[in-house]
Structures are given as structure tokens and as C-alpha cells.
Scaffold this active site. Structure first.
Site, PDB file in Angstrom:
ATOM      1  N   HIS A   1      36.018  31.084  37.576  1.00  0.00           N
ATOM      2  CA  HIS A   1      36.324  31.824  36.229  1.00  0.00           C
ATOM      3  C   HIS A   1      36.521  30.553  35.204  1.00  0.00           C
ATOM      4  O   HIS A   1      37.651  29.824  35.080  1.00  0.00           O
ATOM      5  CB  HIS A   1      37.667  32.537  36.420  1.00  0.00           C
ATOM      6  CG  HIS A   1      37.588  33.519  37.353  1.00  0.00           C
ATOM      7  ND1 HIS A   1      37.684  34.819  37.014  1.00  0.00           N
ATOM      8  CD2 HIS A   1      37.625  33.339  38.610  1.00  0.00           C
ATOM      9  CE1 HIS A   1      37.644  35.735  38.084  1.00  0.00           C
ATOM     10  NE2 HIS A   1      37.808  34.723  39.098  1.00  0.00           N
TER      11      HIS A   1
ATOM     12  N   HIS B   1      35.721  44.181  38.226  1.00  0.00           N
ATOM     13  CA  HIS B   1      36.878  43.271  38.573  1.00  0.00           C
ATOM     14  C   HIS B   1      37.358  43.352  39.869  1.00  0.00           C
ATOM     15  O   HIS B   1      37.439  42.696  40.882  1.00  0.00           O
ATOM     16  CB  HIS B   1      37.928  43.327  37.587  1.00  0.00           C
ATOM     17  CG  HIS B   1      39.090  42.324  38.111  1.00  0.00           C
ATOM     18  ND1 HIS B   1      40.211  42.811  38.622  1.00  0.00           N
ATOM     19  CD2 HIS B   1      39.242  40.779  38.432  1.00  0.00           C
ATOM     20  CE1 HIS B   1      41.135  41.888  39.100  1.00  0.00           C
ATOM     21  NE2 HIS B   1      40.305  40.779  38.945  1.00  0.00           N
TER      22      HIS B   1
ATOM     23  N   HIS C   1      30.900  31.470  42.289  1.00  0.00           N
ATOM     24  CA  HIS C   1      32.096  32.068  41.858  1.00  0.00           C
ATOM     25  C   HIS C   1      33.466  31.232  41.329  1.00  0.00           C
ATOM     26  O   HIS C   1      33.820  30.520  41.912  1.00  0.00           O
ATOM     27  CB  HIS C   1      32.833  33.148  42.781  1.00  0.00           C
ATOM     28  CG  HIS C   1      33.837  33.951  42.278  1.00  0.00           C
ATOM     29  ND1 HIS C   1      33.734  35.114  41.759  1.00  0.00           N
ATOM     30  CD2 HIS C   1      35.172  33.725  42.366  1.00  0.00           C
ATOM     31  CE1 HIS C   1      34.853  35.564  41.286  1.00  0.00           C
ATOM     32  NE2 HIS C   1      35.701  34.942  41.821  1.00  0.00           N
TER      33      HIS C   1
ATOM     34  N   GLU D   1      32.334  40.768  33.058  1.00  0.00           N
ATOM     35  CA  GLU D   1      33.539  41.537  33.902  1.00  0.00           C
ATOM     36  C   GLU D   1      33.824  42.951  33.432  1.00  0.00           C
ATOM     37  O   GLU D   1      34.298  42.778  31.917  1.00  0.00           O
ATOM     38  CB  GLU D   1      34.816  40.519  34.007  1.00  0.00           C
ATOM     39  CG  GLU D   1      35.755  41.324  34.869  1.00  0.00           C
ATOM     40  CD  GLU D   1      37.066  40.507  35.061  1.00  0.00           C
ATOM     41  OE1 GLU D   1      37.119  39.810  36.195  1.00  0.00           O
ATOM     42  OE2 GLU D   1      37.768  40.358  34.333  1.00  0.00           O
TER      43      GLU D   1
ATOM     44  N   SER E   1      42.351  50.195  34.022  1.00  0.00           N
ATOM     45  CA  SER E   1      42.583  51.391  34.800  1.00  0.00           C
ATOM     46  C   SER E   1      42.945  52.585  34.346  1.00  0.00           C
ATOM     47  O   SER E   1      43.050  53.850  34.973  1.00  0.00           O
ATOM     48  CB  SER E   1      43.761  50.809  35.680  1.00  0.00           C
ATOM     49  OG  SER E   1      44.732  50.065  34.824  1.00  0.00           O
TER      50      SER E   1
ATOM     51  N   GLU F   1      41.449  41.287  48.424  1.00  0.00           N
ATOM     52  CA  GLU F   1      41.867  39.602  48.584  1.00  0.00           C
ATOM     53  C   GLU F   1      43.306  39.833  49.137  1.00  0.00           C
ATOM     54  O   GLU F   1      43.223  38.852  49.878  1.00  0.00           O
ATOM     55  CB  GLU F   1      41.731  39.490  46.958  1.00  0.00           C
ATOM     56  CG  GLU F   1      42.192  37.828  46.618  1.00  0.00           C
ATOM     57  CD  GLU F   1      42.204  37.550  45.380  1.00  0.00           C
ATOM     58  OE1 GLU F   1      41.829  38.595  44.491  1.00  0.00           O
ATOM     59  OE2 GLU F   1      42.136  36.709  45.071  1.00  0.00           O
TER      60      GLU F   1
ATOM     61  N   ASP G   1      36.298  29.538  42.946  1.00  0.00           N
ATOM     62  CA  ASP G   1      37.167  30.439  42.068  1.00  0.00           C
ATOM     63  C   ASP G   1      37.600  29.692  40.960  1.00  0.00           C
ATOM     64  O   ASP G   1      36.690  28.735  40.855  1.00  0.00           O
ATOM     65  CB  ASP G   1      38.293  31.128  42.844  1.00  0.00           C
ATOM     66  CG  ASP G   1      38.869  32.439  42.633  1.00  0.00           C
ATOM     67  OD1 ASP G   1      38.213  32.853  41.443  1.00  0.00           O
ATOM     68  OD2 ASP G   1      39.420  33.070  43.320  1.00  0.00           O
TER      69      ASP G   1
ATOM     70  N   HIS H   1      35.561  41.516  43.412  1.00  0.00           N
ATOM     71  CA  HIS H   1      36.646  41.001  43.845  1.00  0.00           C
ATOM     72  C   HIS H   1      37.196  42.031  44.900  1.00  0.00           C
ATOM     73  O   HIS H   1      37.146  43.355  44.342  1.00  0.00           O
ATOM     74  CB  HIS H   1      37.835  40.581  43.010  1.00  0.00           C
ATOM     75  CG  HIS H   1      37.650  39.517  42.236  1.00  0.00           C
ATOM     76  ND1 HIS H   1      37.151  39.443  40.926  1.00  0.00           N
ATOM     77  CD2 HIS H   1      38.232  38.287  42.394  1.00  0.00           C
ATOM     78  CE1 HIS H   1      37.262  38.413  40.374  1.00  0.00           C
ATOM     79  NE2 HIS H   1      37.773  37.388  41.356  1.00  0.00           N
TER      80      HIS H   1
HETATM   81  O1  MCF Z   1      39.756  35.325  41.883  1.00  0.00           O
HETATM   82  C1  MCF Z   1      40.961  35.166  41.191  1.00  0.00           C
HETATM   83  C2  MCF Z   1      41.818  35.836  42.023  1.00  0.00           C
HETATM   84  N1  MCF Z   1      41.701  37.510  41.899  1.00  0.00           N
HETATM   85  C3  MCF Z   1      41.309  38.221  40.799  1.00  0.00           C
HETATM   86  N2  MCF Z   1      41.219  37.730  39.700  1.00  0.00           N
HETATM   87  C4  MCF Z   1      40.878  36.460  39.251  1.00  0.00           C
HETATM   88  C5  MCF Z   1      40.919  35.196  39.872  1.00  0.00           C
HETATM   89  N3  MCF Z   1      40.918  34.164  38.924  1.00  0.00           N
HETATM   90  C6  MCF Z   1      40.879  34.825  37.659  1.00  0.00           C
HETATM   91  N4  MCF Z   1      40.956  36.153  37.812  1.00  0.00           N
HETATM   92  C7  MCF Z   1      41.051  37.079  36.600  1.00  0.00           C
HETATM   93  C8  MCF Z   1      40.083  38.377  36.842  1.00  0.00           C
HETATM   94  O2  MCF Z   1      38.676  37.978  36.381  1.00  0.00           O
HETATM   95  O3  MCF Z   1      42.143  37.418  36.412  1.00  0.00           O
HETATM   96  C9  MCF Z   1      42.165  38.744  35.710  1.00  0.00           C
HETATM   97  C10 MCF Z   1      40.949  39.283  35.865  1.00  0.00           C
HETATM   98  O4  MCF Z   1      40.193  39.020  34.387  1.00  0.00           O
HETATM   99  C11 MCF Z   1      43.264  39.667  36.432  1.00  0.00           C
HETATM  100  S1  MCF Z   1      43.334  41.438  36.191  1.00  0.00           S
HETATM  101  C12 MCF Z   1      44.316  41.092  34.689  1.00  0.00           C
HETATM  102 FE    FE Z   2      37.873  35.201  41.309  1.00  0.00          FE
END
Ligand code: MCF
Ligand code: FE
Length: 402
Positions: free
Chosen positions: A64, A179, A62, A141, A145, A209, A305, A206
Site C-alpha cells: 500500500h 478491501h 501486495h 480498491e 459498508s 486476517e 504489505d 484482504h
Molecule cells: O493489509 C493491511 C492490513 N489490513 C487491511 N488493510 C490495510 C493494510 N494496510 C493498509 N490497509 C488499508 C486498506 O487498504 O487500510 C484501509 C484500507 O484502505 C483500512 S479500511 C479503513
Molecule cells: Fe494489505
């Protein structure tokens, strides 16, 4: 044909000595060097320094990549302020260049990562992932909402899926990420899950969390209440915890975090054959708590992450953090589980033909060198985690990259 020789090889049964590996793009044989030389007299022999260990290439389930340009912009310490800072910094994040992402994938490579699961929020990382030396599971992804926007969001998502499907190969696999329960409308969830079932895409999400997320999807209150009212004009959660988790009943999913899941949630998730990614540094930095991995009965991986919630994508930095965080668990047993959490466990979850050194598996290897001779084989996982910053050699599909 090549033959790789080292003092130690990590196989399913543990660490073995006095053996070598014959391979082309896949592993052909594991035996003593003498036997292999006789079998493959023309093979190139590759030696490694003393006290080296051959591991299957490591897997980061995992990450990003699209957030790779964050260093000091996002707010750390608590989840909702972090999320607000992500929304506020959308422009900055969208300026993340291919070069930033390439650098990030190179950092993973140097730490021994030969496969990774990339969460693609916008599709900006597609080229980097297609061109990366590593195997990539490319999680398109989906989020959004508002019901009134769901048709448009889904159309854009499908375009990204179709685009990534063009590149599916032995090294690149299209997948889907929903997401989270707080950000993805049930209509989108249903459509994405149906698609994943139909096309046999690997699925990730996710889940549970932060404490704020838990309060919001369980009770409809807490810090998310203000955020949703303020930013989106939404007064109650679009999914409940139950409805969200239930949507994944027939499709084993790689859930990310679960730091705020109750023991009942975990038991349910276990009964549905799901798995979880443990991201200890991200969880610490976003104030989300600790997932007690040693108590879990579900398959768990350790993952970095993104640089959105971390300072490096070096998998050994992550493992060292995990060793420190799980301070009450047996050190040797934890170290062994951590090595499994970046090898055979994620390989199974991501359906990759690697993660173990076995005949027929891809010749993906991470070779690390210990600074001194280990006293007992059982301690090698710990010494590897403590002493490794970068790998010594690295192979993917039999080709050397480090
Ligand atoms: O895993 C971490 C924290 N939790 C959620 N989302 C994200 C993380 N790092 C990046 N993200 C991204 C997620 O994929 O942030 C955005 C999403 O695109 C948050 S929602 C606007
Ligand atoms: Fe993440």
C-alpha cells in the site's frame, strides 16, 4: 543486444553455472558465454562480481504505497486498535506525498523488486505507479459498508478505474481490490466482481486476517461488534464468511493474509484455484498470527504489505522474517519456497511475463552477490536470503536501474 554473465543463474530447475543470458528487452538466449558471443558478436558483455547470482526480478504482490508516510503514528500490536488508528489518522495518511511514495518504490527497487501489486485506496499513488521504473499491477480498491452510499462509492471507484486504465501498458496493468468482508457491502462486491470478469481484471481481497474479523463474519460478535456499532452504527456483519468467499467462486483471486482461515476455508479456497499473499511482518505487527505456508496446497507469495504495518519495503527483510517465523520448517526447503514466492509464483498470479529466467520472458533481473563461495548449489537460496540487503545490479525490460 546485451549478454549478462554471472557465476550462478537461478532458473526453473534450480541454480546453474557456466552460463550467460543474451537479452534486449526480453530474454533471447541462455547458453555458455562462448556460444552466445558467437551468436551475437556485437553484443555488449556485462560482467558481475565473483559469487554473483542472476535472479529474475523479484515481485512484491501486495503493498500500500499511499501509507508510506507512517512510521510511528499507527497503533501496532492488535488489529482492531490498528484499524481505529487508521481511521483516526486519515488526515495524516492523506498527506502522504508523491515523494514519500517514490522513496518507498525506490526502497523496493534497491532490494530487487522489479514488479509490484499496489493497492490504491484513493488514487493518490497513480502518478508514482505510472512513473515508477517497475512493472505495476494497480489494484483500485473498493470499500464501503453502508448500502445507501454504495451508488456514490461505486461511481467514485469507476472513475478511478477509468483513470488508471488510461495508463495500461506493458509496465502498468489496471486491477481491482475488494478491501475485505467486514468493510465492503455485498452490492459493491457483486458489481466489482462482475466488472473484473467482464474486463479480465486481476482481483485481490484482504481476507480472514485477524481473529476479530473471523469472529465478526462467522458469529457477528467480538471486537468488531463494538467498532461497527461505535463508528458506523452497524449491528451485524454485512457479509458472512461463506457469502463473501462464495462471491469469488468463478474468479481466481489473490487473497491477502488468511492468517485466521480454518483448514476447511483453505480447502475451499484451494478448490476454487485462488492464491494467497503471506505478509509475515505485517501479521506479526498487527497481532494476526502466522499463516503456516509450508502446509498450504495453494499458490502463495511473500509480500511486504504497506508501511502501514511494516518498517520497510525491503523484500529481503521480509524473507528473513519468514525464515525466523517458520521456525519448525525445514530450512533449505523453506528458503527455496520463499524465493519462489517472490518470483515464478506471483508472476503467474499477477499474469506477468516475468518471474522466471526463460527465453521470451521480460529481461527483468535482480543480481545479488554472496559474500563467499557457496559449498553446494542447494544452499544458495538460504545464503541469498540471509546475506542480501540490496541488489548489486537490477534490470527491467533490459534497462539497468541499479
Ligand atoms: O493489509 C493491511 C492490513 N489490513 C487491511 N488493510 C490495510 C493494510 N494496510 C493498509 N490497509 C488499508 C486498506 O487498504 O487500510 C484501509 C484500507 O484502505 C483500512 S479500511 C479503513
Ligand atoms: Fe494489505
Amino acid at each position: 543486444m546485451k549478454i549478462l554473465v554471472a557465476d550462478f543463474i537461478y532458473v526453473s530447475e534450480g541454480y546453474i553455472q557456466k552460463k550467460a543470458i543474451a537479452f534486449d528487452n526480453v530474454i533471447k538466449n541462455i547458453d555458455s558465454l562462448d556460444v552466445l558471443k558467437k551468436m551475437y558478436p556485437k553484443a555488449e558483455i556485462i560482467n558481475t562480481p565473483k559469487n554473483s547470482i542472476i535472479y529474475p526480478g523479484f515481485i512484491n504482490s501486495h503493498v500500500h504505497l499511499e501509507f508510506s508516510n507512517n512510521k510511528t503514528s499507527l497503533k501496532y500490536g492488535s488489529f482492531v486498535p490498528w484499524l481505529k488508528s487508521v481511521i483516526k489518522n486519515t488526515d495524516m495518511i492523506q498527506k502522504c506525498t508523491t515523494n514519500d511514495m517514490k522513496k518507498a518504490s525506490k526502497e523496493m527497487l534497491k532490494s530487487g523488486i522489479t514488479s509490484f501489486g499496489a493497492i490504491s485506496s484513493n488514487g493518490n499513488d497513480l502518478k508514482t505507479c505510472v512513473d515508477a521504473p517497475q512493472r505495476v499491477v494497480f489494484f483500485n480498491e473498493i470499500l464501503g459498508s453502508k448500502e445507501e452510499n454504495s451508488e456514490t462509492s461505486y461511481e467514485l471507484f469507476i472513475k478511478r478505474v477509468e483513470n488508471s486504465l488510461k495508463y495500461d501498458s506493458q509496465k502498468f496493468k489496471t486491477a481491482i481490490s475488494i478491501h475485505s468482508p467486514y468493510s465492503t457491502h455485498p452490492i459493491l462486491i457483486q458489481k466489482a466482481i462482475s466488472l473484473a470478469k467482464e474486463k479480465k481484471f486481476i482481483l485481490s481481497a484482504h481476507l480472514l486476517e485477524s481473529k476479530a474479523e473471523k469472529e465478526w463474519i462467522e458469529e457477528g460478535n467480538g471486537e468488531f461488534y463494538n467498532l461497527y456499532n461505535e463508528f458506523f452504527g452497524i449491528a451485524k456483519p454485512i457479509n458472512t464468511k461463506k457469502s463473501f468467499i462464495k462471491a469469488f467462486d468463478d474468479i481466481p483471486t489473490h487473497f491477502i493474509h488468511l492468517t485466521n482461515a480454518s483448514s476447511d476455508d483453505i480447502a475451499y479456497i484451494e478448490s476454487k484455484k485462488h492464491s494467497v499473499a503471506h505478509c509475515p511482518r505485517s501479521n506479526r505487527l498487527l497481532g494476526c498470527g502466522i499463516l503456516d505456508v509450508c502446509k498450504l496446497n495453494i499458490p502463495w507469495t511473500t509480500a511486504t504489505d504497506g508501511l502501514s504495518s511494516n518498517w520497510s519495503l525491503n523484500i529481503f527483510d521480509e524473507l528473513r522474517a519468514a525464515v525466523m517465523l517458520h521456525a519448525n520448517d525445514d530450512l533449505m526447503s523453506l528458503s527455496n519456497k520463499l524465493i519462489q514466492s517472490i518470483t515464478n509464483v506471483p508472476a503467474k498470479i499477477l499474469d506477468l511475463n516475468c518471474g522466471v529466467i526463460e527465453v521470451g520472458k521480460f529481461a527483468d533481473f535482480a543480481i545479488i552477490k554472496l559474500p563467499d563461495c557457496p559449498n553446494v548449489l542447494e544452499e544458495i537460496s538460504l545464503w541469498t536470503i540471509l546475506h542480501t540487503k540490496q541488489v548489486n545490479q537490477l534490470y527491467i525490460g533490459g534497462n539497468r536501474y541499479v
